[in-house]
Design an enzyme around this catalytic site. Structure first.
Site, mmCIF file in Angstrom:
data_model
loop_
_atom_site.group_PDB
_atom_site.id
_atom_site.type_symbol
_atom_site.label_atom_id
_atom_site.label_comp_id
_atom_site.label_asym_id
_atom_site.label_seq_id
_atom_site.Cartn_x
_atom_site.Cartn_y
_atom_site.Cartn_z
ATOM 1 N N LEU A 114 -13.644 2.073 3.759
ATOM 2 C CA LEU A 114 -12.569 2.002 2.766
ATOM 3 C C LEU A 114 -11.904 0.632 2.725
ATOM 4 C CD1 LEU A 114 -11.231 5.626 3.166
ATOM 5 C CD2 LEU A 114 -12.611 4.673 1.311
ATOM 6 N N ASN A 155 -4.259 10.650 -6.333
ATOM 7 C CA ASN A 155 -4.311 12.116 -6.299
ATOM 8 C C ASN A 155 -3.479 12.712 -5.161
ATOM 9 O OD1 ASN A 155 -5.831 11.863 -3.957
ATOM 10 N ND2 ASN A 155 -7.796 12.033 -5.024
ATOM 11 N N HIS A 185 -12.230 17.594 -1.065
ATOM 12 C CA HIS A 185 -12.633 16.198 -0.826
ATOM 13 C C HIS A 185 -14.091 16.007 -0.447
ATOM 14 C CE1 HIS A 185 -12.650 12.108 0.764
ATOM 15 N NE2 HIS A 185 -13.184 12.601 1.860
ATOM 16 N N HIS A 188 -7.605 -16.401 22.393
ATOM 17 C CA HIS A 188 -8.298 -17.244 21.419
ATOM 18 C C HIS A 188 -9.698 -17.645 21.869
ATOM 19 C CE1 HIS A 188 -4.395 -17.256 19.638
ATOM 20 N NE2 HIS A 188 -4.729 -18.108 18.702
ATOM 21 N N GLU A 215 -8.504 -13.269 7.381
ATOM 22 C CA GLU A 215 -9.920 -13.401 7.740
ATOM 23 C C GLU A 215 -10.755 -12.284 7.124
ATOM 24 O OE1 GLU A 215 -7.449 -13.035 9.975
ATOM 25 O OE2 GLU A 215 -7.183 -15.054 10.796
ATOM 26 N N HIS A 257 -17.254 7.113 -1.312
ATOM 27 C CA HIS A 257 -17.683 8.489 -1.062
ATOM 28 C C HIS A 257 -17.840 9.264 -2.363
ATOM 29 C CE1 HIS A 257 -13.290 8.213 -0.878
ATOM 30 N NE2 HIS A 257 -13.299 9.368 -1.505
ATOM 31 N N HIS A 262 -19.212 14.631 -1.641
ATOM 32 C CA HIS A 262 -17.784 14.607 -1.964
ATOM 33 C C HIS A 262 -17.576 14.916 -3.444
ATOM 34 C CE1 HIS A 262 -18.350 12.192 1.658
ATOM 35 N NE2 HIS A 262 -17.102 12.439 1.962
#
Lengths: 675, 675
Positions: A129, A195, A269, A480, A418, A78, A38
Site C-alpha cells: 500500500l 469507504n 474486503h 549512519h 527517501e 488488491h 477482494h
C-alpha cells in the site's frame, strides 16, 4: 489536445449503472471462481471507475503503450479485478473472459495484484500500500518534464490514481503528497476510495485524520463527492482537471456495494462473497446475468468507451509523424530509454582519465565526475537526491533544478523523502523519457526498500546512488553506518548491487547500471578516499564481470583474497604482507556479486582459485559465504559500528591488512590440515 | 503531581541568555574540537531547550531511570551536542567536560548521534530522521497505559520531542502523527525546530507543506512561536500541557544562531564553524569565555535546574514506597520487564497440548493459541497489528482495544502503519511497563525495517509477529510473497529471526522471544497448515538451540537435510524418499539460524554432520551458504514468486520432496567425487 468529452459515450439504452455493474460482477464472479480475492473495492469503486474510463481517461486498448495516454494507477492493488474487468470491457488484447476466469491462477494474465510487464494496461505493479500513489507522482513528474521539452502536441496527459484508506495511512503517502504539492503536479488526480472501512473494521478503529485538510496542507486541491453519483463524480473530475495543483477527490463509497449482508463492512474486503451473497447482490443491483456473462449491448457500450481514444491517438500519431525526423528520432529514443551514442565515449574518457591520473579519491567523488561527464551528452538523465546533494555528490554542473510548476530542469530536490524518491524514480522510469538516479546514504536504503523491491520486481532501470557505504563514514556512528545493507540489498532478486573499489570501477559501475535496461542498480560509494587499484591487464569493463583478479601471483596461488570497495586496498596490503612471508595471494576485486554469479562457471573457478579464500568487506558476511568455501574466512563486521574517526574504527573492528593476513594463514593451515 | 514551575529557577544574576549560550558554546566547541558534527541545530534550539529543561522537564540527573520522569526525545539526533550539553550542565553522572571534549571519539559517552544504553539521559537512539517522533508516540502511549493501570500518583509524565524539518518530511512522521492524534496522546508535545533550512538549502527547495495545518488535520493541537523568545516558548509549552490532544509547537528559529556568516543558512548545519566564525559568534552572543569554560554562576544555575526535580522525585518515591507491597512489587516488575511466574506454566501447557494433539495447523494459528494462553497470565503483554488482526491472528480473547483517550485495553489498532507500529513498539519497550508485540505480513517488514534496525541496535525486546511467510501464502502473488525477507532480516545484527516448523516450535519461539530481554525478535509464521514434526527425544526448548536434529538415521548418516518452517515437512518427505533408496538422511529443523550460530561448536558439528548438506527454505539462500559447505546444495527461491494456489507454486518452483532428494543425491555424488 486531450479528450474533453464530458458526456457518456454509451449506447442510449445502456445506463451508467449497467456499465458499472458489468465491472462489479466480473470482479465478484472472478473472485468467487478463484475462491480468493477482494470483491469489496471493485464493487465500491465501480461507479467512479466507470465514469473515469468511459468519459475521461485518454487511452487506446489497441496500443497500451501509446506514449501520450493518460496513466491509470490502481494504488489499491488488491482491487485488481476492477482493473482487469475494465481492461476486458474496453478491449485490451489478451484480457479475455477466459483470463478473468483464470484470476489468480498460475500463468494467467490476471494475478492477485496487478503486475507491470505481465498484463497490458497495467502501468505499475501495486499491492504494497501507498506505492501506487508515490509511483504516480513520478509518472506525473515525468509527464511535465517531457511536456516542458516537447510541448503539448506530443506530451499532454493526466495521471489518475485510485487509492484507498490503506494507501493514505502509509507514511509514503505523506512523502508523495508533499512532493507532488511542492512541485505543483497539477495533472495528478487521486480518486480516494473513502469507504471508511479497512481490514480490521471501521477506519475509525485506528484513524481520525481529515484527509482533505491533510492534502490541502500539502498544497493540493481537494473535494469530496458521493462516489455512487456518476454525475457528481464527473463534475468533480472535470473541475479538478482545471486546477493548478494536484487533486484529491474523496469519493464516499460503500465497500462491497450491492451485497446486502456484506456491504459497508470489512467482511466485503478480502474474501469471496459466497454464492448466497452473490445471488443477493445480483437481485439488489438488478443484474440477472450469469457469471461472466456481459449482455452484448453493455459490452458494446464499453467497447465504444474503449474506442473513445482512437481519434486522439490518431491525431497524436499524425503530429508525431509530422515531426522533423531528427526530433522524432530523439523523442522516440527518449521514450525507449536508449542511451545516447556519445555516452560510451564520455564514460570511456572519464574512466581513462581516472586510469591515467591514479589519484586516490572517494568513490562518491569519482561518481560526481562521472555524472559531470555524462550529463552534458545525456539530457534524459534525471538526477536528484533526498536532501544530501553535497554529500552524495549527485548534481552535475550542467543540471538545473526542477522547480515548482517549472519543469525545464533535470535535477530533482526530492527532500528528506527517501521512500518517496525511490517510488517516484520508479514512476519516472515506468513513464519513460528519462533514466532516473537519486542519492541518499546507504544506511537509509532501509527507508526506500519497499520501492527498491518493486523496481526489481518490475525490472525497471533506476539507479540509486548510495554513499557513505560503511563504517568508513566515521564519526556519525552506528545509526549512519551501514553494516548489513550490502548483504541485505543483495538478497533482493533482480537487483544489482555495485561497490566499486576505485575511480575506474566507479565509472564502470555507472556504465553497467546505465546499460541494465531491465534491472535497477544500487551504487554503494565511499565517503573516504580510495587508492587506485593496480594497473590492469587487458581492456574492457571489469565490473561487468562482477569480480575479477586484480592481482595474480606469478607462480602458484596459495590463497585468494576477495574484497569489495574500500576493502580491496586492505586485501592488497594483506597480499603484500603475505608475500613477504612467501605466501602467494591473489586479490580479487568483487564490485558486484550478482554479476559474478552470472558468469560462466569456468570464469568463476578461475577467479576463485583452487585454494582457500578469504572475504573482506566492512559489513556482515551475508551471502559472501557462498564464495568462501569450507576452509574460508570472512573478515568484516559482526555487529553494529561505532562513532569515531574512520581509521580508528577499522583498527578497532580489526578490518586491517594484518587481520586479513592472519585469516589467510588460518585458511591455508585449515586446508593443509595443520589447523 | 508534575512540576508546574513556570518561572525560571535560576540565579538572579544569570540570565536565560547566559544559560542558553552555555548550551550553544559547549556544542560549538565540541564540534570544533572533533572537527566533525552539527553545530547549527544546538545553536538554533538552545533557547527552546533551555526553557524546557530549566522550567518544565521533570527529571532528576541523579536517577536517569526514575520511572515517572518526563521523556525527552531528540528526534533531530544530529544535534546530539545539544543534549550532551544539557546532560552535562544539569549534572548527569559521567557526562563531564572531558567527555564533551571527546565528542565523536572511540569509547566516549558522546557519540555522533545519541545512543540509548550508552549515555545516561538518552531515552532512545536517534539519527535516522523521523524515528524519534515515532518512538516517542510509543513512549507517550505506554505512559497513558501505565497511568490507566496505576493512577496519577505513580505515572504522570510528559513526552517531549525535539524534531526538525527532516523528521517532519519523513513518511514515518505521518504515521506517528496520525496514530497519536487518533489515540489522543495529550501528553506528547513536539517542539518543531522550524528553521526553514535543510541540508541542501532552504526547505522551500523541496517542501511547501503547512506543518500546522497538517498536524491539525491529524487531530493535534498546534501553535507557532518565536523560538528565540523564551517567554513565548514557556507560554506555549504551558498552554500545550493543558490540551486534550498531542501538541505541535512550531518554533521559528535561526539555524546556527549567533554565527554571523553561517546563521540562517545550510552552512551552519553539519560542519564545524571554524575558528573565525566561532570567535565571531562569541562576540555576537557576548560569550567571552574560553572553549568548554562555563562560568561558575551559570553552571550553578544549570545545576539548580537539574535539581528542580528532586522534590517531585522524592515525593514520588514516598508514594511508591507507601504502596501495598504486593502492588509495588507488581509495579516494579512491570517496569523491569519481568516475566510473570505463571508464564512458563502457560507456555508449557500450550506446548504440551500441541505435542499431544499433533494436529496440522498453520503456525499463525498456533501463535494465536499461544497468545490466548499467555495473555491472561501476562497483563503486561501489549498486542497489536497493522490492520491485519484476523490475518496475523494477534488478538487474544481477553484483550480489549486501546481506544482514543481510553487506555485500559491491551491491544493496539496500529492502522496501516507498519513503520509507525514498529517505532511505537520500540517506544513502548523503552518506556517500560509492557512487552509489545505487533503483527503484519512478513513482506511488509520492509516498511518497518528502519525501526526494526533501531530495536536491534538499542537491544530492546519487541516481538514482530510476521505471518504469510513465503510463497505458501498463494494467490496474493509476488508483491505479497516474501522471498528475500528471511535472509534480509537475518543480516541485521542482534535480531532473532524465528521460523517455526510446527505448533510446538511456535510455542517455543514465543518463549525464546519473550525471554530475550536485550534482543528484538521476528516470528515468521505460515498462512498454511503445517504438520506436526516427529515426536521428540528429550525435553527442553529445542528452538532455543537454533537448529536441532528432528530425524537422526539409526546407523550412518549419508546426508543432512536442513530446513525451516514449512519446508521441514518437505525435507522429512525427502528423507523418506531417500530411505527407500537406502540413503540415510538426517533432518535438521533450523528455526533460528542466529541462535544456532551461538551454540558451542561441538553441538553445531553434531547437528551439521560430517557429510554433505542440503538447505531447504522457500526463500533466497542468503547466509544459508554458511551452513551448507562446498558440497552443499540449496533448494529454495532464486527470484520472485507468482500468483497461484500455494501447492501449485511449490510444484512450479520445485520446492518439493523430489527436488530435495535429487539435490541430496547430487551432493552425495559430489562428495564421493562421482559428480
Amino acid at each position: 489536445m486531450t479528450i474533453q468529452t464530458a458526456t457518456p459515450a454509451v449506447d442510449a439504452a445502456v445506463t451508467h449503472r449497467d456499465m458499472a455493474n458489468a465491472v462489479r460482477f466480473l470482479a465478484v464472479d472472478a473472485v468467487e471462481r478463484a475462491k480468493s480475492g477482494h470483491p469489496g473495492m471493485p464493487m465500491g469503486m465501480a461507479d467512479v471507475a466507470t465514469v473515469l474510463f468511459s468519459r475521461f481517461l485518454k487511452f487506446d486498448p489497441a496500443d497500451p503503450d501509446w506514449p501520450d495516454r493518460d496513466r491509470f494507477v490502481l494504488s489499491a492493488g488488491h482491487g485488481s479485478m476492477l482493473l482487469y474487468a475494465l481492461l476486458h470491457l474496453t478491449g485490451y488484447d489478451g484480457i479475455t473472459i477466459d483470463e478473468l476466469k483464470r484470476f489468480r491462477q498460475w500463468g494467467s494474465k490476471t494475478p492477485g495484484h496487478p503486475e507491470y510487464g505481465h498484463t497490458p494496461g497495467v502501468e505499475t505493479t501495486t499491492g504494497p500500500l501507498g506505492q501506487g500513489i508515490a509511483t504516480a507522482v513520478g509518472m506525473a513528474l515525468a509527464e511535465r518534464l517531457m511536456n516542458a521539452r516537447w510541448g503539448d502536441g506530443l506530451v499532454d496527459h493526466f495521471t489518475y490514481v485510485l487509492a484507498g484508506d490503506g494507501c493514505l495511512m502509509e507514511g509514503i503517502s505523506h512523502e508523495a503528497a508533499s512532493l507532488a504539492g511542492h512541485l505543483r503536479l497539477a495533472r495528478l488526480i487521486v480518486l480516494f476510495d473513502d469507504n471508511q472501512i479497512s481490514i480490521d473494521g471501521a477506519t475509525a478503529l485506528s484513524c481520525g485524520d481529515d484527509p482533505l485538510a491533510r492534502f490541502a496542507a500539502s498544497g493540493w486541491s481537494v473535494r469530496r463527492v458521493d462516489g455512487h453519483d456518476p454525475e457528481a463524480v464527473a463534475t468533480a473530475i472535470a473541475a479538478e482537471r482545471q486546477t493548478s495543483r494536484p487533486s484529491l477527490i474523496a469519493c464516499r463509497t460503500v465497500i462491497g456495494y450491492g451485497a446486502p449482508d456484506r456491504q459497508g463492512t470489512e467482511k466485503a474486503h478480502g474474501a469471496p462473497l459466497g454464492a448466497e451473497q452473490v445471488a443477493a447482490a445480483r437481485r439488489t443491483l438488478e443484474w440477472p446475468h450469469a457469471p461472466f456473462e456481459i449482455p452484448p449491448a453493455v459490452l458494446t457500450s464499453w467497447r465504444r468507451s474503449g474506442a473513445r481514444g482512437q481519434g486522439a491517438h490518431g491525431a497524436w500519431r499524425a503530429r508525431h509523424d509530422d515531426l522533423d525526423p531528427v526530433l522524432r528520432r530523439r523523442f522516440d529514443a527518449a521514450l525507449a530509454g536508449e542511451l545516447p551514442a556519445d555516452l560510451d565515449r564520455a564514460l570511456g574518457e572519464v574512466a581513462s582519465g581516472f586510469a591515467a591520473g591514479r589519484s586516490a579519491i572517494a568513490s562518491r567523488q569519482a561518481s560526481q565526475r562521472v555524472i559531470d561527464a555524462i550529463a552534458p551528452v545525456f539530457p534524459n538523465l534525471l538526477g536528484g537526491s533526498a536532501d544530501l546533494t553535497h554529500s552524495n555528490l549527485t548534481k552535475a554542473t550542467v543540471q538545473r533544478d526542477v522547480e515548482p510548476g517549472s519543469f525545464g530542469g533535470s535535477y530533482v530536490r526530492y527532500g528528506i523523502r527517501e521512500h518517496g524518491m525511490a517510488a517516484a524514480m520508479n514512476g519516472v522510469a515506468l513513464h519513460g523519457g528519462f533514466v532516473p538516479y537519486g542519492g541518499t546514504f546507504l544506511v537509509f536504503s532501509d527507508y526506500s526498500r519497499p520501492a527498491i523491491r518493486l523496481a526489481a520486481l518490475m525490472g525497471v532501470r533506476v539507479i540509486h546512488v548510495m554513499t557513505h557505504d560503511s563504517i568508513g563514514l566515521g564519526e556519525d556512528g552506528p545509526t549512519h553506518q551501514p553494516v548489513e545493507h550490502l548483504a541485505s540489498l543483495r538478497t533482493i532478486p533482480n537487483l544489482l548491487v555495485f561497490r566499486p573499489a576505485d575511480a575506474v570501477e566507479t565509472a564502470e559501475a555507472w556504465a553497467c547500471a546505465l546499460r541494465s535496461r531491465r534491472r535497477p542498480s544500487v551504487l554503494c560509494l565511499s565517503r573516504q578516499a580510495l587508492p587506485a587499484l593496480p594497473e590492469r591487464d587487458g581492456d574492457g569493463n571489469k565490473v561487468a564481470c562482477g569480480a575479477y583478479l586484480a592481482v595474480t601471483p606469478a607462480g602458484r596461488r596459495d590463497v585468494t583474497l576477495m574484497a569489495s570497495g574500500s576493502e580491496v586496498s586492505v586485501a592488497l596490503d594483506a597480499a603484500r604482507l603475505l608475500a613477504e612471508e612467501g605466501v602467494a595471494a591473489a586479490v580479487v576485486s568483487a564490485p558486484c556479486l550478482e554479476l559474478f554469479a552470472e558468469q560462466p562457471e569456468t570464469y568463476r573457478r578461475q577467479v576463485l582459485g583452487a585454494g582457500p579464500r578469504v572475504g573482506v568487506e566492512a559489513a556482515v558476511a551475508g551471502n559472501w559465504w557462498r564464495w568462501l568455501g569450507d576452509a574460508g574466512e570472512f573478515v568484516g563486521m559482526t555487529g553494529f559500528g561505532a562513532s569515531a574517526p574512520a581509521e580508528v574504527l577499522y583498527r578497532e573492528f580489526a578490518i586491517t591488512a594484518n587481520a586479513v593476513a592472519a585469516a589467510a594463514r588460518r585458511a591455508i593451515r585449515r586446508v593443509a590440515g595443520t589447523f
